[in-house]
Design a protein around this motif. Structure first.
Motif, PDB file in Angstrom:
ATOM      1  N   PHE A   1       1.764   6.524  -7.127  1.00 49.45           N
ATOM      2  CA  PHE A   1       0.646   7.216  -7.751  1.00 49.45           C
ATOM      3  C   PHE A   1       0.194   8.456  -7.008  1.00 49.45           C
ATOM      4  N   GLY A   2       0.466   8.567  -5.742  1.00 46.17           N
ATOM      5  CA  GLY A   2      -0.007   9.706  -4.954  1.00 46.17           C
ATOM      6  C   GLY A   2      -1.445   9.507  -4.527  1.00 46.17           C
ATOM      7  N   ARG A   3      -1.874  10.307  -3.545  1.00 47.09           N
ATOM      8  CA  ARG A   3      -3.228  10.148  -3.010  1.00 47.09           C
ATOM      9  C   ARG A   3      -4.295  10.607  -3.987  1.00 47.09           C
ATOM     10  N   GLY A   4      -4.032  11.653  -4.753  1.00 44.56           N
ATOM     11  CA  GLY A   4      -5.056  12.209  -5.642  1.00 44.56           C
ATOM     12  C   GLY A   4      -5.167  11.483  -6.966  1.00 44.56           C
ATOM     13  N   LYS A   5      -4.118  10.782  -7.355  1.00 40.49           N
ATOM     14  CA  LYS A   5      -4.111  10.156  -8.678  1.00 40.49           C
ATOM     15  C   LYS A   5      -5.003   8.914  -8.743  1.00 40.49           C
ATOM     16  N   ILE A   6      -5.091   8.154  -7.683  1.00 36.77           N
ATOM     17  CA  ILE A   6      -5.876   6.916  -7.691  1.00 36.77           C
ATOM     18  C   ILE A   6      -7.364   7.199  -7.916  1.00 36.77           C
ATOM     19  N   PRO A   7      -7.994   8.170  -7.218  1.00 39.46           N
ATOM     20  CA  PRO A   7      -9.404   8.466  -7.521  1.00 39.46           C
ATOM     21  C   PRO A   7      -9.621   8.981  -8.942  1.00 39.46           C
TER      22      PRO A   7
ATOM     23  N   LEU B   1       0.826  -1.207   0.000  1.00 39.29           N
ATOM     24  CA  LEU B   1       0.000   0.000   0.000  1.00 39.29           C
ATOM     25  C   LEU B   1       0.862   1.261   0.000  1.00 39.29           C
ATOM     26  N   VAL B   2       1.910   1.281   0.798  1.00 41.15           N
ATOM     27  CA  VAL B   2       2.809   2.439   0.850  1.00 41.15           C
ATOM     28  C   VAL B   2       3.501   2.643  -0.494  1.00 41.15           C
ATOM     29  N   VAL B   3       3.952   1.572  -1.116  1.00 43.22           N
ATOM     30  CA  VAL B   3       4.624   1.689  -2.421  1.00 43.22           C
ATOM     31  C   VAL B   3       3.648   2.220  -3.473  1.00 43.22           C
ATOM     32  N   VAL B   4       2.424   1.732  -3.479  1.00 43.92           N
ATOM     33  CA  VAL B   4       1.428   2.207  -4.444  1.00 43.92           C
ATOM     34  C   VAL B   4       1.129   3.685  -4.211  1.00 43.92           C
ATOM     35  N   LEU B   5       0.975   4.088  -2.962  1.00 43.94           N
ATOM     36  CA  LEU B   5       0.720   5.502  -2.673  1.00 43.94           C
ATOM     37  C   LEU B   5       1.897   6.381  -3.060  1.00 43.94           C
ATOM     38  N   LEU B   6       3.115   5.884  -2.892  1.00 42.93           N
ATOM     39  CA  LEU B   6       4.285   6.664  -3.299  1.00 42.93           C
ATOM     40  C   LEU B   6       4.362   6.798  -4.816  1.00 42.93           C
TER      41      LEU B   6
END
Length: 78
Positions: A20-26, A13-18
């Motif tokens: 793509f960032g928090r705003g990019k996934i939505p 989860l941390v790697v994915v957030l790093l």
């Protein structure tokens, strides 16, 4: 050994957030939803009946025994 623990999932989860960032996934999920909606709309647009299509005005019915006139000669069918 064969299953992932909670720590493995947290690291993923941390790697994915790093990445793509928090705003990019939505944004990505919203774009995917728009694409699916437009695909469904396109599929339903193709279901129009064939009777709605206009008839070609250049079509002429030929009746047996009629005289057919062409630019260079007259042809009569017997």
């Amino acid at each position: 050994m064969g299953s992932f623990s909670i720590w493995h999932w947290l690291i993923v989860l941390v790697v994915v957030l790093l990445l793509f960032g928090r705003g990019k996934i939505p944004e990505l999920m919203g774009d995917m939803a728009k694409g699916i909606k437009s695909f469904k709309k396109g599929m339903t647009d193709d279901d129009t009946p064939d009777e709605v299509r206009p008839v070609d005005p250049r079509t002429v019915e030929h009746r047996p025994g009629e005289t057919v006139v062409t630019p260079d000669r007259n042809v009569t069918k017997s």
